[in-house]
Design an enzyme around this catalytic site. Structure first.
Site, PDB file in Angstrom:
ATOM      1  N   SER A 144      47.315  -8.141   8.171  1.00 48.08           N
ATOM      2  CA  SER A 144      46.149  -7.267   8.193  1.00 48.08           C
ATOM      3  C   SER A 144      45.412  -7.532   9.510  1.00 48.08           C
ATOM      4  CB  SER A 144      45.228  -7.627   7.019  1.00 48.08           C
ATOM      5  OG  SER A 144      43.933  -7.087   7.199  1.00 48.08           O
ATOM      6  N   TYR A 157      41.101 -13.930   1.589  1.00 45.57           N
ATOM      7  CA  TYR A 157      41.940 -12.889   2.200  1.00 45.57           C
ATOM      8  C   TYR A 157      42.209 -13.206   3.673  1.00 45.57           C
ATOM      9  CZ  TYR A 157      43.647  -8.090   3.028  1.00 45.57           C
ATOM     10  OH  TYR A 157      44.417  -6.978   3.340  1.00 45.57           O
TER      11      TYR A 157
HETATM   12  N1  LIG Z   1      44.948  -0.563   2.233  1.00 46.13           N
HETATM   13  C1  LIG Z   1      44.514  -1.032   3.407  1.00 46.13           C
HETATM   14  O1  LIG Z   1      43.630  -0.441   4.042  1.00 46.13           O
HETATM   15  C2  LIG Z   1      45.145  -2.294   3.985  1.00 46.13           C
HETATM   16  C3  LIG Z   1      44.737  -2.728   5.257  1.00 46.13           C
HETATM   17  C4  LIG Z   1      45.323  -3.878   5.807  1.00 46.13           C
HETATM   18  C5  LIG Z   1      46.297  -4.556   5.104  1.00 46.13           C
HETATM   19  N2  LIG Z   1      46.675  -4.124   3.864  1.00 46.13           N
HETATM   20  C6  LIG Z   1      47.706  -4.898   3.172  1.00 46.13           C
HETATM   21  O2  LIG Z   1      48.796  -4.044   2.856  1.00 46.13           O
HETATM   22  C7  LIG Z   1      49.401  -4.469   1.639  1.00 46.13           C
HETATM   23  C8  LIG Z   1      49.465  -3.306   0.660  1.00 46.13           C
HETATM   24  O3  LIG Z   1      48.153  -2.846   0.411  1.00 46.13           O
HETATM   25  P1  LIG Z   1      47.839  -1.537  -0.480  1.00 46.13           P
HETATM   26  O4  LIG Z   1      46.477  -1.097  -0.128  1.00 46.13           O
HETATM   27  O5  LIG Z   1      48.969  -0.580  -0.372  1.00 46.13           O
HETATM   28  O6  LIG Z   1      47.792  -2.214  -1.934  1.00 46.13           O
HETATM   29  P2  LIG Z   1      47.992  -1.618  -3.404  1.00 46.13           P
HETATM   30  O7  LIG Z   1      46.930  -2.232  -4.249  1.00 46.13           O
HETATM   31  O8  LIG Z   1      48.138  -0.118  -3.403  1.00 46.13           O
HETATM   32  O9  LIG Z   1      49.421  -2.234  -3.814  1.00 46.13           O
HETATM   33  C9  LIG Z   1      49.592  -3.604  -4.050  1.00 46.13           C
HETATM   34  C10 LIG Z   1      50.979  -3.825  -4.622  1.00 46.13           C
HETATM   35  O10 LIG Z   1      51.138  -5.229  -4.896  1.00 46.13           O
HETATM   36  C11 LIG Z   1      51.568  -5.392  -6.245  1.00 46.13           C
HETATM   37  N3  LIG Z   1      51.078  -6.674  -6.765  1.00 46.13           N
HETATM   38  C12 LIG Z   1      49.799  -7.132  -6.815  1.00 46.13           C
HETATM   39  N4  LIG Z   1      49.768  -8.343  -7.404  1.00 46.13           N
HETATM   40  C13 LIG Z   1      51.042  -8.658  -7.736  1.00 46.13           C
HETATM   41  C14 LIG Z   1      51.651  -9.775  -8.385  1.00 46.13           C
HETATM   42  N5  LIG Z   1      50.958 -10.825  -8.828  1.00 46.13           N
HETATM   43  N6  LIG Z   1      53.000  -9.757  -8.572  1.00 46.13           N
HETATM   44  C15 LIG Z   1      53.726  -8.686  -8.164  1.00 46.13           C
HETATM   45  N7  LIG Z   1      53.212  -7.607  -7.529  1.00 46.13           N
HETATM   46  C16 LIG Z   1      51.871  -7.604  -7.331  1.00 46.13           C
HETATM   47  C17 LIG Z   1      50.978  -4.205  -6.988  1.00 46.13           C
HETATM   48  O11 LIG Z   1      51.649  -3.980  -8.215  1.00 46.13           O
HETATM   49  C18 LIG Z   1      51.210  -3.091  -5.957  1.00 46.13           C
HETATM   50  O12 LIG Z   1      52.545  -2.635  -6.017  1.00 46.13           O
HETATM   51  C19 LIG Z   1      48.573  -5.658   1.145  1.00 46.13           C
HETATM   52  O13 LIG Z   1      49.178  -6.875   1.540  1.00 46.13           O
HETATM   53  C20 LIG Z   1      47.242  -5.473   1.852  1.00 46.13           C
HETATM   54  O14 LIG Z   1      46.563  -6.693   2.016  1.00 46.13           O
HETATM   55  C21 LIG Z   1      46.117  -3.010   3.299  1.00 46.13           C
END
Ligand SMILES: NC(=O)c1ccc[n+]([C@@H]2O[C@H](COP(=O)([O-])OP(=O)(O)OC[C@H]3O[C@@H](n4cnc5c(N)ncnc54)[C@H](O)[C@@H]3O)[C@@H](O)[C@H]2O)c1
Length: 262
Positions: A144, A157
């Site tokens: 991130s 985080y």
């Molecule tokens: N959305 C953003 O703006 C953003 C920005 C920077 C980084 N990220 C990173 O990108 C990645 C995806 O983010 P997103 O927004 O698509 O998230 P999201 O919440 O849409 O998806 C998260 C996924 O992780 C799975 N998950 C969570 N806990 C789990 C566990 N204990 N065991 C198995 N699976 C588990 C969920 O089932 C889901 O499939 C993350 O690592 C997040 O930190 C997101």
């Protein structure tokens, strides 16, 4: 009917958001895809059916909870059973919790470290021997912008995402002459369903229109006040897994509208 398959890819947390966008991009390019996330068997079946039908690739699904070492081992076993050894690992699963450090609950600290950092270590450690045996592998860690810079109220985080970049560099160095690359992708704001309620709340409380609220929310951090589409992260992951990226390793690539350039 299935077309010729490229190397199998395991994408953690790929039942929604960025992870599913990566899965779609990899499937479109012809990779066999292992979907994973906390979804029901019926939801997992539905997502697999979509990818198989749309892109004619092999697909598997696991709902293993990767907040423990045993859960990570289960995910690897499920993947091998469905598709064989994954030559590509995308560590994408991640969770968030915000609070002042002085009030941060122990269980949230441990959960975020377990899912956002330790799972990536366990999965990489246990998949590397097979990548080394074939002299080819790709590890992409979805960190991130918070792996590069900090924000208040995000102790766990930021610690996990900075840690993931450190892990990425070690993996890159240890495997530099073995046909295996390891890189981190560092998104800023990404267009996921999480954003809209925050935009709506700003619009409501400040009595401004949605577009102005969007610019205000994203522009508070990003000089380029536009959120990245999840598909753009998918395309970058695909590039990092391709032949032209064979000398990109140990890198942390911001996709953050200039956030970390400040
Ligand atoms: N959305 C953003 O703006 C953003 C920005 C920077 C980084 N990220 C990173 O990108 C990645 C995806 O983010 P997103 O927004 O698509 O998230 P999201 O919440 O849409 O998806 C998260 C996924 O992780 C799975 N998950 C969570 N806990 C789990 C566990 N204990 N065991 C198995 N699976 C588990 C969920 O089932 C889901 O499939 C993350 O690592 C997040 O930190 C997101």
């Amino acid at each position: 009917m299935q077309r010729e398959q490229k190397q199998p890819v395991l994408i953690t947390g790929s039942t929604s958001g960025i992870g599913f966008a990566i899965a779609e991009t990899m499937a479109r390019a012809g990779h066999a895809v292992m979907l994973h996330g906390l979804a029901s068997p019926a939801q997992g079946e539905d997502l697999q059916r979509r990818l198989r039908k749309e892109y004619e690739v092999s697909c598997g699904f696991s709902s293993a909870d990767i907040s423990s070492e045993a859960g990570c081992a289960q995910l690897i076993a499920d993947t091998r059973e469905a598709l064989g050894n994954p030559a590509i690992l995308v560590n994408n699963a991640g969770v968030q919790f915000t609070a002042e450090t002085s009030e941060f609950p122990t269980e949230q600290w441990q959960k975020i470290l377990a899912i956002n950092l330790s799972a990536a270590f366990f999965l990489a450690r246990d998949l590397l021997p097979d990548m080394r045996a074939t002299s080819w592998g790709r590890i992409v860690n979805i960190s991130s912008v918070h792996g590069l810079v900090a924000s208040e109220r995000k102790a766990a985080y930021c610690a996990a995402k900075h840690g993931l970049i450190g892990l990425t560099k070690v993996l890159a160095l240890e495997n530099a002459d073995r046909g295996i690359t390891a890189n981190a992708v560092c998104p800023g704001w990404v267009e996921t369903p999480l954003i809209q309620p925050q935009i709506d709340s700003i619009a409501r409380t400040q009595e401004i229109d949605t577009e102005a609220a969007r610019v205000q929310l994203i522009g508070a951090k990003q000089p380029l006040a536009r959120a990245t589409k999840p598909e753009a992260i998918g395309e970058l992951v695909l590039y990092l897994c391709g032949d032209f990226a064979s000398t990109i390793t140990g890198a942390s690539l911001p996709v953050d509208g200039g956030w970390s350039a400040q």
